[in-house]
Design an enzyme around this catalytic site. Sequence first.
Site, short mmCIF file in Angstrom:
data_model
loop_
_atom_site.label_atom_id
_atom_site.label_comp_id
_atom_site.label_asym_id
_atom_site.label_seq_id
_atom_site.Cartn_x
_atom_site.Cartn_y
_atom_site.Cartn_z
N LYS A 153 1.81 9.52 -11.02
CA LYS A 153 2.11 8.26 -10.47
C LYS A 153 0.98 7.80 -9.54
O LYS A 153 0.50 8.72 -8.70
CB LYS A 153 3.48 8.44 -9.46
CG LYS A 153 3.61 7.36 -8.42
CD LYS A 153 4.94 7.62 -8.02
CE LYS A 153 5.40 6.60 -6.72
NZ LYS A 153 6.69 6.95 -6.05
C1 R5P Z 1 5.20 6.69 -1.24
O1 R5P Z 1 4.70 7.59 -0.54
C2 R5P Z 1 6.21 6.79 -1.98
O2 R5P Z 1 5.55 7.88 -2.90
C3 R5P Z 1 6.34 5.55 -2.70
O3 R5P Z 1 7.51 6.06 -3.70
C4 R5P Z 1 5.29 4.99 -3.46
O4 R5P Z 1 4.27 4.62 -2.76
C5 R5P Z 1 5.85 3.80 -4.29
O5 R5P Z 1 6.33 2.85 -3.38
P1 R5P Z 1 5.52 1.32 -3.09
O6 R5P Z 1 5.64 0.56 -4.33
O7 R5P Z 1 6.06 0.76 -2.13
O8 R5P Z 1 3.97 1.77 -2.90
#
Ligand code: R5P
Length: 285
Positions: A192
């Site tokens: 991710k």
């Molecule tokens: C943040 O630390 C988390 O891992 C979130 O799940 C990730 O950043 C995804 O969320 P967003 O699309 O709001 O960045």
Amino acid sequence: MKSIQDFSFEGEGRGLQNRLAQMFDPESGRTVMLAVDHGYFQGVPKGLEDIRKTVEPLLPYCDALSPTIGGLRTLDPWSRVPIILRATGGNSLERREELDDEIVTVSIDEVVSANAIGFTASVYVGLPRQRQTMENLVSLINEASTYGLIAIGITAVGDKLKGLFKSEKGKQLQYIRDASRILAENGAHLIKTYYCDGFEEVVESCLAPIVIAGGTLRPTKEALEFTSDAIQAGAVGVDMGRNIFQSENPVAMIQAVRAIVHDGYTPASAHDLYQELSKRKAEKR
Ligand code: R5P
């Protein structure tokens, strides 16, 4: 464009492959994950004041949900949406300079007991606690391999690196490319990370499939554009939070994101869909 079928998990055993099948659409081979784990270091993020209220209308459009263990406890256990649990934490925005100081907060026993199909662990490549956060990821992977759980490695970025991106052109691509590869080399099944210009290079050089996080809230059109760019460049989906649940119309937004990820919509046609769904909702009121 890429799909999960472009990657081989044959050596991984039936359990892991079956769990992947639960979170990837059989037609497109891609996934729309909804991330709602932000409270673990942000406290009370806008839009997640009541996680259950935010998540419930979005669940029909999620291929998987990424909550914290605490967030998960507030949700309906009868939901059939697969869960990917956040397994690392320990930091908070109160001490920004220590954002990389993460530990394992959820054990593999808890992941199994919650019937989650996998977990996420943040690794802060290039920051002082790189080794500690890598150890979090690999120790979880090693323990989870007995059960065939999906390990998602997150290329997390502290404030220090955010500054570096602004100052040096091309540094962001190099960082995301190398950090993603490092997590894949160390055994993460999925990576991710964040979208950046030149993302094809990140996809091509990473050994594992990639889903993108969305980052801070951006104008709807812009969010749909970078989602489309990421999918076109070969991401196999999104694990997106704020650009969905902080949107003016989260239910319309997640459907627009799905249209890009699964149905090949252009950003413009996905934006038309977003507006149409928002209009219909307003008329119903
Ligand atoms: C943040 O630390 C988390 O891992 C979130 O799940 C990730 O950043 C995804 O969320 P967003 O699309 O709001 O960045």
